[in-house]
Design an enzyme around this catalytic site. Structure first.
Site, PDB file in Angstrom:
ATOM      1  N   ALA A  66      39.862  40.362  35.090  1.00 24.01           N
ATOM      2  CA  ALA A  66      41.138  39.718  34.993  1.00 24.01           C
ATOM      3  C   ALA A  66      41.576  39.270  36.305  1.00 24.01           C
ATOM      4  O   ALA A  66      41.106  39.908  37.389  1.00 24.01           O
ATOM      5  CB  ALA A  66      42.248  40.651  34.479  1.00 24.01           C
ATOM      6  N   GLU A 132      37.879  48.932  35.936  1.00 23.86           N
ATOM      7  CA  GLU A 132      39.259  48.801  36.026  1.00 23.86           C
ATOM      8  C   GLU A 132      39.724  50.100  36.724  1.00 23.86           C
ATOM      9  O   GLU A 132      40.810  50.006  37.558  1.00 23.86           O
ATOM     10  CB  GLU A 132      39.909  48.625  34.997  1.00 23.86           C
ATOM     11  CG  GLU A 132      39.623  47.329  34.208  1.00 23.86           C
ATOM     12  CD  GLU A 132      38.552  47.115  33.431  1.00 23.86           C
ATOM     13  OE1 GLU A 132      37.774  47.878  33.575  1.00 23.86           O
ATOM     14  OE2 GLU A 132      38.635  45.966  32.523  1.00 23.86           O
TER      15      GLU A 132
HETATM   16  N1  CAA Z   1      40.773  38.972  40.595  1.00 21.59           N
HETATM   17  C1  CAA Z   1      41.249  37.973  41.418  1.00 21.59           C
HETATM   18  N2  CAA Z   1      40.525  37.479  42.390  1.00 21.59           N
HETATM   19  C2  CAA Z   1      39.069  37.936  42.435  1.00 21.59           C
HETATM   20  C3  CAA Z   1      38.406  38.867  41.438  1.00 21.59           C
HETATM   21  C4  CAA Z   1      39.503  39.177  40.569  1.00 21.59           C
HETATM   22  N3  CAA Z   1      39.036  39.992  39.432  1.00 21.59           N
HETATM   23  N4  CAA Z   1      37.203  38.795  41.562  1.00 21.59           N
HETATM   24  C5  CAA Z   1      36.766  38.103  42.714  1.00 21.59           C
HETATM   25  N5  CAA Z   1      37.870  37.485  43.240  1.00 21.59           N
HETATM   26  C6  CAA Z   1      38.108  36.606  44.349  1.00 21.59           C
HETATM   27  C7  CAA Z   1      38.200  37.479  45.491  1.00 21.59           C
HETATM   28  O1  CAA Z   1      39.407  37.917  45.826  1.00 21.59           O
HETATM   29  C8  CAA Z   1      37.650  36.503  46.727  1.00 21.59           C
HETATM   30  O2  CAA Z   1      38.688  35.658  46.791  1.00 21.59           O
HETATM   31  P1  CAA Z   1      39.030  35.150  48.471  1.00 21.59           P
HETATM   32  O3  CAA Z   1      37.623  34.218  48.909  1.00 21.59           O
HETATM   33  O4  CAA Z   1      40.374  34.426  48.410  1.00 21.59           O
HETATM   34  O5  CAA Z   1      39.015  36.417  49.371  1.00 21.59           O
HETATM   35  C9  CAA Z   1      36.778  35.488  45.724  1.00 21.59           C
HETATM   36  O6  CAA Z   1      36.873  35.812  44.351  1.00 21.59           O
HETATM   37  C10 CAA Z   1      35.285  35.824  45.956  1.00 21.59           C
HETATM   38  O7  CAA Z   1      35.042  37.205  45.595  1.00 21.59           O
HETATM   39  P2  CAA Z   1      34.410  38.218  46.807  1.00 21.59           P
HETATM   40  O8  CAA Z   1      34.593  37.730  48.234  1.00 21.59           O
HETATM   41  O9  CAA Z   1      34.821  39.583  46.651  1.00 21.59           O
HETATM   42  O10 CAA Z   1      32.691  38.113  46.303  1.00 21.59           O
HETATM   43  P3  CAA Z   1      31.665  39.068  46.455  1.00 21.59           P
HETATM   44  O11 CAA Z   1      30.364  38.452  45.939  1.00 21.59           O
HETATM   45  O12 CAA Z   1      31.819  39.902  47.938  1.00 21.59           O
HETATM   46  O13 CAA Z   1      31.861  40.510  45.607  1.00 21.59           O
HETATM   47  C11 CAA Z   1      32.490  40.961  43.413  1.00 21.59           C
HETATM   48  C12 CAA Z   1      31.841  39.830  44.154  1.00 21.59           C
HETATM   49  C13 CAA Z   1      31.686  42.464  43.281  1.00 21.59           C
HETATM   50  C14 CAA Z   1      32.323  40.954  41.645  1.00 21.59           C
HETATM   51  C15 CAA Z   1      33.942  41.448  43.581  1.00 21.59           C
HETATM   52  O14 CAA Z   1      34.647  39.944  43.796  1.00 21.59           O
HETATM   53  C16 CAA Z   1      34.760  42.247  42.911  1.00 21.59           C
HETATM   54  O15 CAA Z   1      34.439  43.418  42.953  1.00 21.59           O
HETATM   55  N6  CAA Z   1      35.511  41.656  41.917  1.00 21.59           N
HETATM   56  C17 CAA Z   1      36.599  42.659  41.487  1.00 21.59           C
HETATM   57  C18 CAA Z   1      35.972  43.038  40.040  1.00 21.59           C
HETATM   58  C19 CAA Z   1      36.955  43.837  39.187  1.00 21.59           C
HETATM   59  O16 CAA Z   1      37.550  44.809  39.737  1.00 21.59           O
HETATM   60  N7  CAA Z   1      37.081  43.576  37.899  1.00 21.59           N
HETATM   61  C20 CAA Z   1      38.110  44.091  37.228  1.00 21.59           C
HETATM   62  C21 CAA Z   1      39.668  43.109  37.087  1.00 21.59           C
HETATM   63  S1  CAA Z   1      40.864  44.256  36.402  1.00 21.59           S
HETATM   64  C22 CAA Z   1      40.410  43.870  34.986  1.00 21.59           C
HETATM   65  O17 CAA Z   1      39.706  43.028  34.517  1.00 21.59           O
HETATM   66  C23 CAA Z   1      41.690  44.384  33.898  1.00 21.59           C
HETATM   67  C24 CAA Z   1      41.450  44.215  32.490  1.00 21.59           C
HETATM   68  O18 CAA Z   1      41.102  45.104  31.679  1.00 21.59           O
HETATM   69  C25 CAA Z   1      41.366  42.883  32.026  1.00 21.59           C
END
Ligand code: CAA
Length: 258
Positions: A66, A132
């Site tokens: 999300a 999360e």
């Molecule tokens: N929400 C918003 N933006 C996100 C995102 C997310 N879940 N995941 C990635 N992005 C964005 C990053 O902020 C980044 O944007 P900018 O270029 O503007 O900085 C872009 O996508 C590229 O991401 P990264 O630079 O982080 O890419 P990476 O290859 O270094 O890492 C990753 C990849 C490990 C997947 C990392 O992006 C990450 O950890 N993302 C979050 C994963 C996460 O925590 N997901 C759970 C979300 S909470 C949820 O889903 C609640 C629920 O129950 C529904």
């Protein structure tokens, strides 16, 4: 031409392909994505010419969760009054069979979205998890329930409590995904499975899906009773007559989806 900004919708014969298309955010699922996927999927679900829906993302990310930036400022009343994420439930109520073709990250809401689909195919690059807890929240699109039903309590607890991810091989061993294929073959394989499903009788495929889904909702005795009623009901279809006649005549069936 398409009314959608965050997804692509394509038709290939009786198969529909929905592609998440927010590459800069690794397909993070904001509310716009949710509303567009649900609207597109429900429209396809009403179309008698569609026999299977494939949902996919990019090579790098099915969906990285999300949208954290969108959720960050929300407070309890915002979440409660808007019933945040509730529209996703409608995806689980589609009657048309759905396939998630997962390559790269399927984290948080991305993993939950994949689990909302009926068949989960993974590329060897797929990474699944419910991280999360690392953000100070818990799954909100059914992850704690569907992951537990899919892989059992021990592994679901570990994933939800530590936020660690699992690779495609572990996900297959655990029963989360039906099959793992090389990344470059993922979409082709998903579309081939979709075409196979879509060529089956549409009403009978709907009933098969309904029967399997009931296993998650009820006792064994009730589920078997439900299956038996549907089994009797398929004898009211033209496609049962055709399918069995074709077998007897040693020819391929020509289903009319009635
Ligand atoms: N929400 C918003 N933006 C996100 C995102 C997310 N879940 N995941 C990635 N992005 C964005 C990053 O902020 C980044 O944007 P900018 O270029 O503007 O900085 C872009 O996508 C590229 O991401 P990264 O630079 O982080 O890419 P990476 O290859 O270094 O890492 C990753 C990849 C490990 C997947 C990392 O992006 C990450 O950890 N993302 C979050 C994963 C996460 O925590 N997901 C759970 C979300 S909470 C949820 O889903 C609640 C629920 O129950 C529904």
């Amino acid at each position: 031409e398409t009314p959608y900004e965050t997804i692509l919708v394509e038709r290939k014969g009786r198969t529909a392909l929905l592609t998440l298309n927010r590459p800069k955010a690794l397909n993070a699922l904001n509310l716009q994505v949710m509303h567009e996927i649900v609207a597109a999927a429900e429209e396809l679900d009403r179309d008698p010419e569609v026999g299977c829906i494939v949902l996919t993302g990019s090579d790098k990310a099915f969906a990285a969760g999300a949208d954290i930036k969108e959720m960050h400022p929300q407070d309890y009343m915002d979440m409660y009054l808007s019933d945040w994420f509730s529209a996703w439930d409608r995806l689980g109520r589609l009657r048309t069979p759905t396939i998630a073709a997962v390559s790269g990250y399927a984290l948080g809401g991305g993993c939950e979205l994949a689990m909302l689909c009926d068949i989960l195919l993974a590329a060897d690059t797929a990474v699944f998890g419910q991280p999360e807890i690392k953000l100070g929240v818990i799954p909100g699109i059914g992850g704690s329930q569907r992951l537990t039903r899919a892989v059992g309590k021990a592994k679901a607890m570990e994933l939800c409590l530590t936020g660690r991810t699992m690779d495609a091989a572990e996900a297959e061993r655990a029963g989360l995904v039906s099959r793992v294929v090389p990344a470059e073959q993922l979409l082709g394989e998903a579309l081939a499975v979709a075409e196979t499903v879509a060529e089956m009788s549409r009403p009978v495929a709907m009933m098969a899906k309904e029967a399997v889904d009931r296993a998650f909702e009820t006792t064994l005795a009730e589920g078997v009773r439900f299956e038996r009623r549907l089994f009797h009901a398929v004898f009211a279809t033209a496609d049962q007559k055709e399918g069995m006649a074709a077998f007897v005549d040693k020819r391929p069936p020509a289903f009319t989806h009635r």
